[in-house]
Design an enzyme around this catalytic site. Structure first.
Site: not given
Ligand code: ARG
Length: 566
Positions: A127, A133, A130
């Site tokens: 993905k 982030h 962006h």
């Molecule tokens: N990958 C997830 C996202 O982009 C965020 C992860 C956050 N960390 C966690 N331990 N849940 O939404």
């Protein structure tokens, strides 16, 4: 550095055994206006204990300071005792510490022997990386730096979103419509196209969804073809992410993402079942959280596959077992508040008393002027583009204003990227904001370039110095109000860092660097530094050196470079 506040607390608590040092320490204030003194001690609360008017208590206490040489003046004003520190002692203590501690000035050993996990960035692979982030990435990295500076042993974790049903979808799409060479030439946009195509096609052909679920299950079961494709998607995505991390100067200690926990799940599920916190619901497993005011958490699906939340539970347990953390910090957007409340509660229900050490540090959302970001609709601003544009614009400004600057490209990177990061860390993290190119590329005002420029200005003065300002300085020559304002700010630096860590708020450090830069520029404007009188010159240069060092250290903590020339 003399801890003046502590010295005051010591004398006061020694004056009467009913006054405990810690308590006194917590009562000492910094007056809103420095004309009132450097510290103030209010005596209202003591009236009850001593059965005496507060102003009389204040006068009594003041007598205990008769032998102390640290203060130039101690006044009783109403119920307050105001302390003005001896200027020479103050300046000497602070400046010498800043210069001698150099890159470590401001650090403490508060965290010695304690491990802190800081999880941040954690993008989903395949993905776009962006502008949304940027917050988790720079806030998290700054917190990691701040905790490390306080002596904690930090572990920076990037919990990559590299698992879940979306990989089943991608595998189906790559197999049906993908071309590896095309994807490799431009991985994320191409993978995104395939992902979008999958969703469009699946609307007509719902059986594609079943196929995708099946591929994800195969992946969980260790099927070779699935694993190979997944690994390839992960590799090409990481290559892109790493370009951005490199620009930002960010490094991780662990890239254990969601997939890392797939084989650790069965044990966790077993524990949950044995603690009797799981209930079966239509073939799936859930944890009922209604007694805790939250909707139920889905832990396994009908087909036995696990979910995002299951992996978070497994990850927390793994981190406790492997890092024995004192704190386990998650820098993740506030949209996931419920998710974090749910799984941290589940950890507690599993009987782990360290649930309280798992800390969600939320931040507000970034949206675009045209609405919320949507990768599926292609409404997205790539972080890499933002950083690149900021560097390009800086390069243009340099070409125009200082075409003869050495090492222009490097400085353009430091200033351009620094501007974006600094702006991101200027506001309270919880605030939502709308991304705007204009604002991001506007370097005027209390910006990163402003603070960097102040640092370069101080560096330039120091380069021109023809006296050794690190030896035999007569600090009694530092008397000016503007200079003392600087000394006071420098003295606050260690506490600023501790506050930022306690509140998980790097913007406290960012704003401090602005205050310091402004106070320095005021001093610089009002007084010449390279004066004929070499004693005055030495004293002022020592102050400049201390300020320069502190700006460098402050910027370093928030991940912004401090160029010596601009
Ligand atoms: N990958 C997830 C996202 O982009 C965020 C992860 C956050 N960390 C966690 N331990 N849940 O939404």
């Amino acid at each position: 550095m003399i801890d003046f506040k502590n010295e005051i607390a010591k004398v006061i608590s020694n004056s009467n055994e009913q006054l405990k040092q810690d308590e006194v320490l917590s009562m000492i204030e910094i007056p809103p206006n420095s004309d009132m003194g450097d510290f103030a001690f209010p005596c209202f609360k003591l009236a009850k204990i001593f059965r005496k008017a507060p102003n009389l208590i204040a006068s009594d206490i003041t007598e205990s300071f008769a032998d102390s040489k640290l203060f130039e003046q101690i006044d009783v004003v109403g119920a307050y005792i105001n302390f003005i520190i001896d200027k020479e002692i103050f300046a000497k203590s602070v400046i010498e510490e800043a210069i001698h501690e150099s890159k470590n000035f401001g650090s403490t050993n508060l965290g010695e022997g304690k491990n802190v996990v800081v999880e941040f960035s954690s993008p989903n692979i395949a993905k776009p990386f962006h502008i949304g982030h940027i917050r988790t990435t720079v806030i998290g990295s700054a917190l990691n730096n701040i905790y490390k500076f306080l002596g904690y042993n930090t572990i920076a974790v990037n919990h990559l979103g590299d698992y879940g049903t979306q990989f089943g979808k991608l595998i189906v799409a790559i197999k049906a419509w993908g071309d590896k060479t095309v994807i490799e030439s431009n991985p994320i946009p191409e993978l995104l196209k395939l992902y979008i195509k999958f969703h469009e096609e699946a609307e007509e052909k719902p059986e594609l969804d079943d196929e995708a679920r099946n591929w994800f299950r195969l992946l969980e079961d260790g099927n070779e073809e699935a694993k190979e494709l997944w690994q390839w998607i992960r590799d090409v995505s990481l290559k892109e992410f790493n370009r951005v991390y490199e620009m930002l100067g960010i490094k991780f200690d662990s890239l254990a993402g969601e997939s890392f926990y797939s084989d650790k799940m069965p044990k966790v599920l077993e524990k949950m079942r044995s603690e009797n916190i799981i209930t079966k619901s239509q073939g799936a497993e859930i944890v009922d959280l209604e007694p805790h005011g939250m909707p139920p958490a889905l832990i396994t699906k009908k087909d036995g596959s696990t979910l995002y939340i299951t992996r978070d539970i497994a990850a927390a347990i793994y981190r406790k077992e492997n890092y024995d953390f004192y704190k386990n910090i998650y820098v993740v957007g506030s949209q996931q508040n419920l998710h974090f409340n749910q799984w941290i509660k589940i950890i507690e229900l599993m009987g782990f008393d360290w649930a309280k050490d798992c800390i969600h540090v939320p931040f507000g959302m970034v949206s675009l002027e045209e609405g919320t970001m949507s990768t599926r609709k292609g409404r997205v601003v790539f972080l890499e583009d933002v950083l690149k544009k900021a560097v390009e614009k800086t390069k243009e400004i340099i070409e125009e204003k200082s075409p003869h600057l050495e090492d222009k490209d490097n400085i353009a990177k430091q200033v351009g990227i620094g501007a974006v990061v600094f702006q991101e860390l200027s506001n309270n993290r919880i605030k939502d904001y709308v991304f705007s190119w204009d604002r991001t590329l506007d370097f005027a005002g209390e910006s990163g370039p402003y603070v960097q420029y102040t640092h370069a200005r101080a560096s330039s003065v120091l380069r021109k110095a023809d006296v050794d300002y690190e030896k035999d300085v007569d600090y009694s020559l530092i008397q000016e109000k503007e200079a003392m304002d600087l000394i006071r700010l420098l003295n606050q630096f260690p506490q600023i860092i501790i506050d930022a860590a306690r509140k998980y708020e790097p913007s406290i450090v960012t704003r401090y660097t602005v205050d310091l830069a402004q106070a320095f520029n005021k001093f610089y404007h009002d007084y010449s530094i390279l004066v004929d009188d070499s004693e005055i010159k030495k004293a002022r240069l020592s102050l400049v050196a201390a300020v320069r060092q502190t700006i460098e250290n402050g910027l370093g903590l928030i991940g912004v470079a401090a160029p010596e020339r601009m």
